[in-house]
Design an enzyme around this catalytic site. Structure first.
Site, PDB file in Angstrom:
ATOM      1  N   LYS C  79       1.035  -1.240  -0.167  1.00 41.15           N
ATOM      2  CA  LYS C  79       0.006   0.096   0.095  1.00 41.15           C
ATOM      3  C   LYS C  79       0.932   1.045  -0.059  1.00 41.15           C
ATOM      4  O   LYS C  79       1.923   1.396   0.750  1.00 41.15           O
ATOM      5  CB  LYS C  79      -0.814  -0.013   1.190  1.00 41.15           C
ATOM      6  CG  LYS C  79      -1.951   1.065   1.366  1.00 41.15           C
ATOM      7  CD  LYS C  79      -2.807   0.564   2.834  1.00 41.15           C
ATOM      8  CE  LYS C  79      -3.887   1.699   2.937  1.00 41.15           C
ATOM      9  NZ  LYS C  79      -4.741   1.660   3.839  1.00 41.15           N
ATOM     10  N   SER C 154      -9.694   1.719   3.255  1.00 41.00           N
ATOM     11  CA  SER C 154      -8.787   2.329   2.601  1.00 41.00           C
ATOM     12  C   SER C 154      -7.652   1.653   1.734  1.00 41.00           C
ATOM     13  O   SER C 154      -7.143   2.010   0.899  1.00 41.00           O
ATOM     14  CB  SER C 154      -7.873   3.493   3.454  1.00 41.00           C
ATOM     15  OG  SER C 154      -7.128   3.029   4.399  1.00 41.00           O
ATOM     16  N   SER C 178      -9.646  -0.757   7.671  1.00 41.57           N
ATOM     17  CA  SER C 178      -9.112  -0.834   6.142  1.00 41.57           C
ATOM     18  C   SER C 178      -8.359  -1.676   5.802  1.00 41.57           C
ATOM     19  O   SER C 178      -7.977  -1.659   4.577  1.00 41.57           O
ATOM     20  CB  SER C 178      -8.173   0.492   6.235  1.00 41.57           C
ATOM     21  OG  SER C 178      -8.995   1.859   6.510  1.00 41.57           O
TER      22      SER C 178
END
Lengths: 95, 497, 478
Positions: C79, C154, C178
Site C-alpha cells: 500500500k 482504505s 481498512s
C-alpha cells in the site's frame, strides 16, 4: 458548527477553503458533530481515558549517537532549497 | 506611593546528552554546517516515530531533585501544536499537565542581601526546534531554515514570581547555571543558545491609602545575556510605572492580556511584538507515539543518591574543612565544579587550604583569564601544583621560589603529571632554589662569618638586635638557599656561647 | 498448475522444487496486472523491469544454494503509505505526489530480508482516510469481481490486487477496518494484528493509536506467513511491543477443540443486510458442525463505537497531518502572499475533501474549550469499549461478526454522504479502539456475485488463536 466556527477552525488548521467548501463543510461537519454527541449519553465520570491501545511504559533508548542523513538526502524533498538551507517565504512581521 | 517589582523567570537549558531527545542524531552546536545533523525523526518525515533518550530523562530527574522538586512517579508526553518553519512536525513534543517535576526551590546568595529562596513551579522536558533565519536586510527574501538543532533535549524551568529585583534575578540565574554545571546537566552558554531566558515582569503598586494594584504582566523575550536580563527588568519596571501613571491600566482589566515584548540589546529597550492573530491555542494532545514513564520511590531515591555535591553544600564544606573566608569559598566554588575539584586536589596535596586558596584564586585564576581557557586545559595539573605548594608548606622552598617554578611549568604546556613532578625537582635543583636548613651544612659558614665580624657580635650582645641582619645576609650569600630563620637562630646561639 | 490462483504454499513448493523460477512466477503476475489492472486500477505504480530484476536476483541466490527468506520469491504488493527508500510514497495524495523517502519502513525492510519481490505500490483512500478507495487523488480502484462496485477501503488497492489475482500477497494498513473491510468486499483474507504487534516505523501516520499494518492474501496460510515476516519488535517504534512472534504457520492447521465463539446481539440489529446476515449465520453453523460452541455475548457500548472513532481518529489525524505545510517536503502551492498564506494555500490545494473534513473535525475537537467534551470524552468511552471486550473474552475464545453491514456498494453511492460512509465501519472499528486483532475471511457471495466476509476477533496478542479459528472455517467451508 456555524459558519464562523468553520472559518475559525480552518484558520487554526491552516486550511484555505473555497466559499463552496465552507458551505459544504459547515453542513457536513454539523451533521457529524450532532452524531458524535451521542457520547454524552454515557456517564464516564469514573472512567480513565484510554489514550494508548497497548499498556506499555518506560520505552527508552541509550544515549548513543547514530549516523544522520547526508545534507543532500535531508533536503532531497524540499520544495525550495539553496542546497544548504530549506527556504521559506518570509513571515509578515512588524518592527 | 511605592512599588514592588515582581519577576518570574522561565529558563530553557539544553541538556548535555550525546544524542538528541528522540533520535540518534548527534547533539552538538553546529551553526556553520546546516542540515547535517538530521534524520527522518527530527526532520518530521512522514512515517517517522520518536523514542525517548534515557540519559536526557535521567539528567532531567537529577535536575528536578537538585531543585528540591517533587518528582512525578507517572509522567507523560504531550504535543504542543503550532505552525512555524523551524518546527517540522508542526508540533513540539513537550509536557503539559503532568511534568516530571514540580514544586521545588533554589536558594541563591544575593549581593548585600543574604540568601534568597526562589520557588520553582515546575521543570519539564521537551524538544527544541530548529532555527529560522530571516532576511537580515529586512527585505522580502526567503528565510532560511536549519534543522540541526531540531530535536535537541531542552529542560524548561519555571520559577515562581518570587524575584523582586534585577539583582535577585541575576543571583538566581547565576546559581542555577552553577548548579547545572555541577550536575553536568548543561553548560548554560547563552551565546550558543544552550541557556535561554524569558522574564515575566509586572509591578505591584502600593498606594498611600493602603491599596495594592498589579500592573499587567509583560513577558520579555530574546534576552541574550544575564546582564541583559538585569537591564530589561529595570527598563520594564520604569516603563510599566510610567504607563500605569498615564493610563491606570491594571491586571484583570477587561481587554488586558499578557503582553509579549522583545529585548533589543543594542538600544537597551523592550519593544512591542506583533500580537498573534489568534491567541495561542496549542491544542495539547497526549502524544500517542510515546508511552508514559513510571518511576518507583526506590528508583527516585537511587537517583538522588547518585547526585553529586551541590554548590551550596560544597561551599559549606570548603568553609569548614579548609577554614577559608566566605569570599575565597565563593570565588572557588562559583568558578564551576571542575575548578572546585582542582582546588580541592591542590589543597589535599599540600595540606594547607589557605595556601591552596591563595594560589588558586590568584595565580591560577589570573592565568586562566589571560588564556581564556577552562581549568581542564590548564598546563599545570592540580597534583603538580599541590606538590609544589607542599614544598612551600614544608619549608623546602620559599613562596618566591615557588612562583619561579610555577612560571616555568606554565611555559612547558601540557606534560604528563608524573613528568611535572620530576620536572619540579629538576627546576629546583637547576636554580638552586632549595632552602638549606641543614645546620651541619651551615655551621662552618656561620662560624666563619661570625669570626670575621666580632664587632657586630658584640653589638648584638649589648642589645642591638638589628645588628644581626647583615650577618644573616652574608651567610645567605655564601650558601645559596640558606634558610634565613635557621641562620638567624644559629648566629644567635653562637653569639650567645 | 497455473501460477495465478495458486496458494502461497503451493507457490513456495513450486519455487523450492524448481518447477517454477521466481522470474517465471513474477512474470505471470505481471502479465495478470497488465491484463486486469487497466480496468481494476489497483496499482498506482509498478515497474515490470524492476520486479523482474528482483526476481532474477532471488533465482540467482537460490541457485547459489544460499539460504532464502521466508517469502523466498513471492510477490508482495505494498500500500502506497509505507515508505520505500528511493521510490515515491504518495499516500494517494497530491500533497506527497513527488515525495521520495530517504528510508525504508520497518515492514519494507522485513519484506526485503524475506526475499519478497516488491511487485508494486497499491492505491488507497488519501492518507488512508476512507472506506472505498474513492478518495484517492489519482485514480479510483474498482472491485475485481464487478467493476461498478467499490473494492472497499482504505486498502482497496491491496485487496483488489489480491482479489484480482494480480499478486498472491499484499500489505495494507487498518485504522478503522481498512484491511478487513476491503478484504471482505474483494473476497480475500485480510488481518489487522494487535496494536503494537507490527512496527509502525515508516507507515505514514493517520491515527497513531489506531493504525496497524497487516497482511492480505488469498488464503489464511498466506496471511499467516506474511504476518510472521512483518511482526515483531522494532526499537524505532515506542509502541511496538517486545514479545516473541510465534510460528503462525506451524500450529495453523490444528483446529481449536472446544472453541467457543461469541456473537453479540448488538451486531445483528437493524441495518444489517439480510444476505450478509444469512452468510454470517451459515458460517456459525459450519463452526458448530466442526465442534465449536456459539454463545451470545453482549458488547453494550458497541453502538457508540462509530462516534468514539470519529472523534479519536480525526483528532490524531489533524495532529499527524499538520506537518504537511509545504516547508520541508511535499507539495507547495505556487501562488501565495506570505508564509501563513503559503501554509493555508498549500494545504487547501494539496488535500482532498475527506482529509480536510477530518482535519477540521479534529482541530475543532482539540481546540480550546472543546478538549474535555470531545477528545477526552471519546477516550473514556474507548476504555468502556475495551472493557466490553475484556468481559466478553472471559466467556468466549473468539468473537464472530459481519465485517460490514452490506456487501460492496456501488462506486459513487456514498461519496456525498460522509456519515453513511462512516457507518460502513461499525463492525470493524471497535477492534482498533480496543487494540485487539481481527481477521476477515471469505464466507460467501451475495446474489449479485459480490464477496461477503466473516470477521473474527480475538484478545490482544492472540493472533495464533485467531488464525487457527479462521483456518478451521476455511477448511470446513471447502
Amino acid at each position: 458548527m456555524d459558519r464562523q466556527q468553520v472559518e475559525k477552525t480552518a484558520l487554526l488548521a491552516r486550511l484555505k477553503l473555497s466559499e463552496s467548501e465552507v458551505v459544504k463543510f459547515t453542513e457536513q461537519l454539523t451533521g457529524l458533530l450532532d452524531y458524535v454527541a451521542i457520547l454524552n449519553e454515557i456517564d464516564t465520570d469514573d472512567v480513565e481515558p484510554m489514550a494508548h491501545a497497548v499498556e506499555v511504559s518506560n520505552v527508552l533508548r541509550d544515549d548513543e549517537p547514530a549516523s544522520s542523513l547526508a545534507r543532500d538526502d535531508a533536503l532531497s524533498n524540499a520544495p525550495k532549497s539553496d542546497g544548504v538551507y530549506f527556504l521559506v517565504p518570509p513571515i509578515l512581521t512588524e518592527g | 506611593m511605592h512599588h514592588t517589582i515582581v519577576i518570574g523567570l522561565e529558563t530553557h537549558v539544553q541538556l548535555l546528552t550525546k544524542s538528541k531527545l528522540f533520535c540518534g542524531c548527534v547533539n552538538r552546536f553546529n551553526p556553520k554546517n546546516p542540515n547535517v545533523q538530521t534524520c527522518p525523526v527530527c526532520l518530521g518525515l512522514p512515517g517517522s516515530l520518536p523514542v525517548m533518550n534515557r540519559e536526557a530523562f535521567l539528567l532531567s530527574v537529577k535536575t528536578g531533585l537538585a531543585l528540591n522538586c517533587d518528582i512525578s512517579q507517572f509522567t507523560k508526553w504531550d504535543r504542543k501544536q503550532y505552525y512555524y518553519p523551524d518546527l517540522p512536525k508542526a508540533y513540539q513534543i513537550s509536557q503539559y499537565d503532568l511534568p516530571f517535576s514540580h514544586d521545588g526551590f533554589l536558594e541563591a546568595e544575593v549581593e548585600g542581601q543574604g540568601v534568597k529562596r526562589v520557588g520553582i513551579i515546575r521543570a519539564h522536558l521537551e524538544e527544541d526546534a530548529g532555527k529560522n533565519m530571516h532576511d537580515e536586510t529586512g527585505g522580502s527574501r526567503d528565510s532560511r531554515v536549519d534543522l540541526n538543532r531540531c530535536g535537541t533535549p531542552l529542560l524548561e524551568i519555571v520559577s515562581e514570581p518570587d524575584l523582586r529585583s534585577a539583582a535577585e534575578a541575576k543571583a538566581y540565574l547565576d546559581e542555577l547555571k552553577l548548579l547545572l554545571n555541577y550536575l553536568g546537566v548543561s553548560d548554560c552558554n547563552m551565546q550558543e543558545g544552550s541557556l535561554r531566558c524569558d522574564a515575566n515582569v509586572n509591578l505591584h503598586i502600593h498606594g498611600d491609602d493602603g491599596s495594592n494594584i498589579a500592573t499587567p504582566i509583560v513577558e520579555v523575550k530574546n534576552l541574550n545575556s544575564f546582564r541583559g536580563v538585569e537591564q530589561a527588568i529595570d527598563f520594564e519596571a520604569n516603563r510599566q510605572l510610567e504607563i500605569y501613571q498615564e493610563t491606570g491600566r491594571k491586571l484583570g482589566d477587561p481587554g488586558v492580556h499578557k503582553e509579549t515584548r522583545g529585548w533589543d540589546a543594542n538600544r537597551s529597550v523592550t519593544f512591542g511584538q506583533r500580537s498573534k492573530e489568534e491567541a495561542s491555542d496549542y491544542r495539547y494532545l497526549p502524544d500517542p507515539d510515546l508511552v508514559p514513564i513510571t518511576l518507583t520511590v526506590n528508583e527516585i531515591d537511587e537517583i538522588r543518591q547518585s547526585l553529586c555535591e551541590f554548590p551550596a553544600d560544597r561551599r559549606r564544606r570548603f568553609s569548614t574543612a579548609f577554614e577559608l573566608s566566605a569570599y575565597d569559598v565563593s570565588v572557588i566554588v562559583n568558578q564551576g565544579a571542575e575548578f572546585a575539584d582542582y582546588f580541592e586536589t591542590v589543597a589535599g596535596e599540600c595540606g594547607d587550604g589557605k595556601q591552596a586558596a591563595n594560589w588558586c584564586t590568584q595565580d591560577v585564576l589570573r592565568e586562566l583569564n589571560e588564556r581564556n581557557a577552562p581549568i581542564g586545559e590548564f598546563p599545570v595539573s592540580a597534583v603538580a601544583l599541590g606538590t609544589l605548594l607542599a614544598k612551600v608548606v614544608a619549608n623546602e622552598i620559599t613562596t618566591k621560589s615557588a612562583r619561579e617554578v610555577f612560571a616555568e611549568l606554565l611555559e612547558l604546556e601540557a606534560i604528563e603529571p608524573t613528568d611535572a613532578l620530576s620536572k619540579i625537582d629538576q627546576i629546583i635543583e637547576e636554580r638552586g632554589l632549595a632552602i638549606v636548613s641543614d645546620t651541619g651544612e651551615l655551621e662552618g659558614v656561620v662560624e666563619a662569618v661570625l669570626a670575621g665580624n666580632q664587632q657586630i657580635a658584640d653589638d648584638f650582645r649589648s642589645g642591638k638586635q638589628g645588628a644581626i641582619g647583615p650577618l644573616i645576609g652574608q651567610v645567605m650569600r655564601e650558601v645559596k638557599g640558606a634558610d634565613a630563620k635557621v641562620v638567624r637562630q644559629m648566629l644567635i646561639e653562637k653569639i650567645g656561647e | 498448475m497455473s501460477i495465478v490462483g495458486s496458494t502461497t504454499e503451493e507457490l513456495l513448493g513450486q519455487l523450492a522444487s524448481g518447477d517454477v523460477s521466481c522470474v517465471e512466477l513474477t512474470s505471470a503476475y505481471l502479465d495478470q496486472i497488465a491484463a486486469r489492472d487497466p480496468e481494476v486500477q489497483a496499482f498506482l505504480r509498478y515497474d515490470r523491469d524492476d520486479a523482474l530484476q528482483q526476481a532474477e536476483q532471488i533465482d540467482a541466490k537460490r541457485k547459489r544454494g544460499e539460504q532464502l527468506g521466508q517469502l523466498a520469491g513471492l510477490p508482495v504488493a505494498v500500500k502506497d503509505n509505507m515508505c520505500t527508500k528511493g521510490q515515491p510514497t504518495t499516500c494517494a495524495s497530491r500533497m506527497l505526489e513527488n515525495f521520495v523517502p530517504p528510508y525504508d519502513a520497518h515492514v519494507v525492510t522485513r519484506l526485503k530480508e524475506a526475499d519478497a519481490v516488491l511487485i508494486g505500490r497499491t492505491n488507497l483512500d488519501e492518507f488512508a482516510m476512507g472506506s472505498s478507495t474513492e478518495n484517492s487523488a489519482f485514480q479510483v480502484t474498482r472491485n475485481p469481481h464487478n467493476a461498478e462496485f467499490a473494492p472497499g477501503g482504505s486498502s482497496g488497492g491491496s485487496a483488489a490486487a489480491v482479489g484480482g489475482g494480480m499478486t498472491p500477497l499484499a500489505l495494507g494498513s487498518d485504522t478503522g477496518g481498512s484491511i478487513r473491510q476491503p478484504a471482505s468486499f474483494c473476497g480475500v483474507v485480510g488481518m489487522k494484528p494487535t496494536y503494537g504487534r507490527v512496527s509502525r516505523y515508516g507507515l505514514v501516520a493517520f491515527a497513531s493509536s489506531l493504525d496497524q499494518i497487516g497482511p492480505l492474501a488469498g488464503d489464511v496460510t498466506g496471511a499467516a506467513r506474511l504476518l510472521k515476516v512483518i511482526a515483531g519488535h522494532d526499537a524505532r517504534d515506542s509502541t511496538c511491543v517486545d514479545l516473541p512472534v510465534p510460528e503462525y504457520t506451524q500450529s495453523l492447521n490444528e483446529p481449536l477443540s472446544g472453541l467457543t465463539i461469541g456473537i453479540a446481539a448488538e451486531h445483528f440489529a437493524s441495518g444489517l443486510d439480510a444476505e450478509v446476515e444469512s452468510i454470517v449465520r451459515r458460517a456459525l453453523d459450519i463452526y458448530t458442525s466442526l465442534g465449536a460452541t456459539v454463545k451470545e455475548i453482549s458488547l453494550p457500548h458497541s453502538r457508540y463505537a462509530v462516534a468514539t472513532y470519529y472523534v479519536v481518529a480525526p483528532c490524531e489525524a489533524s495532529s499527524n497531518l499538520a506537518r504537511y505545510d509545504g516547508v520541508h517536503y511535499g507539495f507547495r502551492a505556487e501562488t501565495f502572499e506570505n508564509m501563513i498564506d503559503m501554509y493555508a494555500t498549500t494545504r487547501g490545494e494539496g488535500f482532498g475533501d475527506e482529509v480536510k473534513r477530518r482535519i477540521m473535525v479534529g482541530t475543532y475537537a482539540l481546540s480550546a474549550g472543546y478538549y474535555d467534551a470531545y477528545y477526552l470524552k471519546a477516550l473514556k468511552v474507548r476504555r468502556l469499549i475495551r472493557e466490553d471486550f475484556d468481559r466478553a473474552f472471559a466467556d468466549v475464545d473468539v468473537i464472530a461478526s459481519p465485517v460490514s453491514p452490506t456487501p460492496a456498494f456501488k462506486i459513487g453511492a456514498l461519496v456525498d454522504d460522509p456519515l453513511a460512509m462512516y457507518l460502513q465501519d461499525l463492525y470493524t472499528l471497535s477492534a482498533n479502539l480496543a487494540g485487539i486483532p481481527g481477521i476477515s475471511v471469505p464466507a460467501g457471495t451475495s446474489s449479485g456475485g459480490l464477496p461477503i466476509g466473516l470477521q473474527l476477533l480475538a484478545p490482544a496478542f492472540e493472533e495464533e488463536r485467531l488464525l487457527r479459528a479462521a483456518r478451521m472455517f476455511e477448511k470446513g467451508g471447502e
